[in-house]
Design a protein around this motif. Structure first.
Motif, short mmCIF file in Angstrom:
data_model
loop_
_atom_site.label_atom_id
_atom_site.label_comp_id
_atom_site.label_asym_id
_atom_site.label_seq_id
_atom_site.Cartn_x
_atom_site.Cartn_y
_atom_site.Cartn_z
N VAL A 1 0.88 -1.13 0.10
CA VAL A 1 -0.06 0.02 -0.08
C VAL A 1 0.86 1.27 0.00
CG1 VAL A 1 -1.71 1.34 1.32
CG2 VAL A 1 -1.97 -1.10 1.09
N PHE A 2 1.85 1.31 0.71
CA PHE A 2 2.73 2.44 1.13
C PHE A 2 3.60 2.68 -0.30
CE2 PHE A 2 6.90 4.18 1.84
CZ PHE A 2 6.65 5.35 2.43
N VAL A 3 4.11 1.32 -0.93
CA VAL A 3 4.91 1.90 -2.42
C VAL A 3 3.76 2.35 -3.45
CG1 VAL A 3 5.84 0.51 -4.18
CG2 VAL A 3 6.37 0.05 -1.86
N CYS A 4 2.44 1.66 -3.32
CA CYS A 4 1.72 2.01 -4.42
C CYS A 4 1.28 3.59 -4.43
CB CYS A 4 0.43 1.25 -4.45
SG CYS A 4 0.48 -0.50 -5.20
N LYS A 5 1.08 3.95 -3.07
CA LYS A 5 0.59 5.36 -2.99
C LYS A 5 2.13 6.48 -3.42
CE LYS A 5 -2.73 4.63 0.47
NZ LYS A 5 -2.87 5.04 2.05
N ASN A 6 3.21 5.82 -3.18
CA ASN A 6 4.37 6.94 -3.67
C ASN A 6 5.08 6.65 -4.80
OD1 ASN A 6 4.69 8.55 -0.87
ND2 ASN A 6 4.05 6.48 -0.23
N LEU A 7 4.87 5.51 -5.64
CA LEU A 7 5.75 5.14 -6.56
C LEU A 7 5.53 6.21 -7.54
CD1 LEU A 7 7.35 2.80 -7.87
CD2 LEU A 7 5.43 1.70 -8.78
N GLU A 8 4.78 6.79 -8.14
CA GLU A 8 4.71 7.72 -9.11
C GLU A 8 5.40 8.96 -8.72
OE1 GLU A 8 1.63 10.47 -12.07
OE2 GLU A 8 0.73 9.42 -10.13
N SER B 1 11.31 -12.22 2.09
CA SER B 1 11.23 -12.71 0.81
C SER B 1 10.50 -11.77 -0.02
CB SER B 1 10.87 -14.17 0.70
OG SER B 1 11.50 -14.94 1.25
N LEU B 2 9.18 -11.49 0.61
CA LEU B 2 8.36 -10.55 -0.42
C LEU B 2 8.63 -9.08 -0.15
CD1 LEU B 2 5.15 -12.89 0.47
CD2 LEU B 2 6.52 -12.75 -1.33
N CYS B 3 9.36 -8.59 0.88
CA CYS B 3 9.35 -7.15 0.75
C CYS B 3 10.47 -6.64 -0.20
CB CYS B 3 9.79 -6.72 2.25
SG CYS B 3 8.42 -6.61 3.40
N PRO B 4 11.80 -7.67 -0.40
CA PRO B 4 12.61 -7.36 -1.30
C PRO B 4 11.92 -7.48 -2.94
CG PRO B 4 13.63 -8.87 0.29
CD PRO B 4 12.34 -8.67 0.63
N LEU B 5 11.00 -8.40 -3.10
CA LEU B 5 10.04 -8.84 -4.23
C LEU B 5 9.30 -7.38 -4.50
CD1 LEU B 5 9.35 -10.38 -6.63
CD2 LEU B 5 7.55 -11.43 -5.15
N ILE B 6 8.49 -7.01 -3.55
CA ILE B 6 7.86 -5.60 -3.65
C ILE B 6 8.67 -4.74 -4.06
CG2 ILE B 6 6.45 -4.03 -2.47
CD1 ILE B 6 5.53 -6.41 -0.39
N ASP C 1 14.29 1.68 23.82
CA ASP C 1 13.21 0.74 23.11
C ASP C 1 13.97 -0.18 22.37
OD1 ASP C 1 10.83 -0.63 22.23
OD2 ASP C 1 9.65 1.21 22.49
N ALA C 2 13.47 -1.26 21.55
CA ALA C 2 13.98 -2.15 20.71
C ALA C 2 13.24 -2.38 19.56
CB ALA C 2 14.11 -3.35 21.74
N MET C 3 14.04 -2.40 18.38
CA MET C 3 13.54 -2.98 17.21
C MET C 3 12.69 -2.11 16.46
SD MET C 3 13.12 -6.93 18.15
CE MET C 3 12.65 -7.49 16.48
N PHE C 4 11.95 -0.86 16.94
CA PHE C 4 11.08 -0.47 16.40
C PHE C 4 11.64 0.29 15.11
CE2 PHE C 4 6.79 0.79 16.77
CZ PHE C 4 6.30 0.23 17.68
N HIS C 5 12.87 0.54 15.03
CA HIS C 5 13.44 1.45 13.83
C HIS C 5 13.08 0.71 12.59
CE1 HIS C 5 16.71 -1.13 14.92
NE2 HIS C 5 17.00 -1.06 13.78
N ALA C 6 13.33 -0.81 12.93
CA ALA C 6 13.05 -1.78 11.59
C ALA C 6 11.73 -1.81 11.02
CB ALA C 6 13.55 -3.03 12.01
N SER C 7 10.71 -1.07 11.93
CA SER C 7 9.43 -1.40 11.47
C SER C 7 8.89 -0.06 10.62
CB SER C 7 8.28 -1.34 12.46
OG SER C 7 8.41 -0.35 13.27
N MET C 8 9.75 1.00 10.32
CA MET C 8 9.42 2.17 9.84
C MET C 8 9.89 2.37 8.39
SD MET C 8 10.13 4.82 12.85
CE MET C 8 9.59 4.47 14.73
N PRO C 9 8.96 2.39 7.40
CA PRO C 9 9.12 1.95 6.02
C PRO C 9 10.16 3.32 5.61
CG PRO C 9 7.02 2.70 5.99
CD PRO C 9 7.32 2.37 7.46
N ASP D 1 -5.64 1.98 -1.72
CA ASP D 1 -6.64 2.79 -2.59
C ASP D 1 -6.61 2.25 -3.92
OD1 ASP D 1 -4.12 2.92 -3.49
OD2 ASP D 1 -3.58 5.23 -3.10
N PHE D 2 -6.62 1.13 -3.91
CA PHE D 2 -7.03 0.35 -5.30
C PHE D 2 -8.02 -0.98 -4.87
CE2 PHE D 2 -2.88 -1.05 -3.60
CZ PHE D 2 -3.18 -2.34 -3.15
#
Length: 453
Positions: free
Chosen positions: A83-90, A133-138, A359-367, A404-405
């Motif tokens: 969803v994030f990629v689709c909204k910003n790709l253009e 696997s899928l996030c690199p594919l995305i 805190d721990a690990m939260f940085h890895a969850s922010m795209p 949004d699709f």
């Protein structure tokens, strides 16, 4: 899952042909357009969404992951990424003006183009089989690349459902899945790729469960009693009935990984404070807190990637920083808990792929962050902690981004957009013409009303 084909290694003789197929497709420029990329991404979103029960079942079979953890750390992550990629790709695809151009060259209007790299290889990992696997594919699809995905053979059920979703959702000319182990991976690496995505170490042996979890804890000697007390309380709160009877607690992926962790635990000279119970038959390995006496202890020197928490007491922050730099000068992640001044000193005098403070690990969850992040209010994010409940699961389900699709890959328009276009279709320019006519009609109507009065 029962209606899917069994996990089967791809014939070695087929691999060069699969590589050649995705290379030819890339050079045919099929994957370059914005609409092609969006269509593939949107189709993948709905393929994953429809397969959510099978994805959850596969993670339970492969890793013993609960539905809560599967959604929070894998399925939602992939869906939100699309969803994030689709909204910003253009916007990402647009040329950028080159910075700091001398005045004499500015009339030439130099630009930075965003060209796809080509045909890419993605080698997955077992600890987060979908996300890694899928996030690199995305990302590869969004970049206009073609791709071959080789899921981890150590999570065979996850590999099966990924192959099914990709075959049902994506163009087979551009995106392929190769199944297998070391021989198949070796055959893939013998091909020429324009980019390789890989999470692991040089032996293709993924030695653990979470790549950004802590490997050891350094604590001021005066705070050691308080820390160990709080750890004990947290373990009792997270697992009131212990790890053995907790269905939400993941198991080690296979006997080889379990044996490695058990050998590592047996080699320590430290004292087990909590946990330590294991069962090879069920691949159970309890969260185990070990107080060690030296930075040379194997638990600090070897990256465990498992539920081992070695703690070493230090004299002061300077000693902690020295030990951290000597043990591993560039770890994947680092977590500092302290005052603003202490945390600033840690950041200034250490290096790491990413860091989170208090805190721990939260940085890895922010795209939008390559790495980074800060602490959060615990009350707002307690859904990440066990014991997992229906209320917590409902909370994380509500965190999923809304696409949004639609299922046909068509972009949805909001009410604001509908009003802006006056209910019509087309560009902003055509909407401007409709607005001009609308305003003119309003003006005529206003004059007629004035005459009537």
């Amino acid at each position: 899952m029962d209606d899917l084909p069994a996990f089967t290694h791809t014939p070695l003789d087929d691999i060069s042909g699969i590589h050649d197929l995705v290379v030819r497709t890339f050079h045919a420029h099929t994957t370059r357009s914005l609409q092609y990329r969006l269509k593939q991404l949107r189709s993948l979103y709905w393929g994953l969404k429809d397969a959510e029960p099978a994805l959850t079942e596969a993670l339970k079979l492969d890793l013993g992951k609960s539905a809560h953890e599967s959604w929070m750390a894998e399925i939602m992550w992939c869906l939100n990424d699309i969803v994030f990629v689709c909204k910003n790709l253009e916007a990402w695809m647009r040329d950028e003006a080159a910075p700091d151009i001398p005045l004499m060259n500015q009339l030439m209007r130099p630009r930075i183009r965003k060209d796809p790299l080509g045909a890419v290889l993605i080698i997955g990992a077992f600890n987060f089989p979908f996300m890694l696997s899928l996030c690199p594919l995305i990302g590869a699809i969004a970049a206009g690349c073609t791709a071959v995905l080789k899921p981890s053979e150590n999570a065979p059920n996850s590999a099966r459902i990924m192959q099914h979703v990709i075959e049902q959702s994506l163009s087979p000319d551009a995106y392929q899945v190769v199944q297998g182990g070391v021989p198949e991976t070796t055959a893939l690496l013998e091909q020429k790729w324009d980019k390789i995505f890989y999470t692991g170490n040089p032996t293709l042996f993924c030695a653990g469960q979470v790549c950004v979890s802590q490997n050891y804890v350094l604590v001021d000697k005066d705070l050691l009693p308080a820390l160990t007390h709080e750890l004990g309380q947290a373990l009792r709160e997270f697992q009131p009935n212990g790890a053995k009877g907790n269905e939400d607690y993941s198991r080690i992926v296979n006997e080889r990984q379990w044996d490695r962790l058990k050998s590592l635990l047996d080699s320590t000279k430290g004292k087990i404070l909590y946990g330590g119970h294991t069962d090879r038959d069920t691949l159970l390995f309890e969260p185990t807190v070990v107080q060690v006496e030296s930075a040379d202890d194997p638990l600090l020197q070897v990256e465990s990637f498992g539920p081992l928490i070695p703690i070493l007491a230090v004299q002061d922050l300077d000693e902690a920083i020295r030990i951290a730099n000597d043990t591993d000068a560039t770890p994947l992640a680092m977590y500092a808990f302290g005052s603003k001044a202490d945390n600033a000193k840690v950041l200034a005098e250490t290096r790491s792929g990413g860091a989170t403070l208090n805190d721990a690990m939260f940085h890895a969850s922010m795209p939008t962050l390559p790495f980074g992040g800060v602490g959060w209010l615990e009350g707002l994010i307690d859904f990440r902690y066990p014991p997992y409940t229906a209320k917590k699961f409902k909370a994380i389900k509500q965190m999923a981004d809304t696409p949004d699709f639609d299922r046909q890959g068509n972009a949805k328009k909001s009410l604001l957009w509908w009003l802006l276009l006056l209910g019509g279709k087309g560009s902003i320019a055509s909407a401007g013409a409709r607005w001009a006519v609308f305003v003119s009609l309003l003006a005529v109507g206003a004059r007629m009303m004035a005459r009537v009065r």
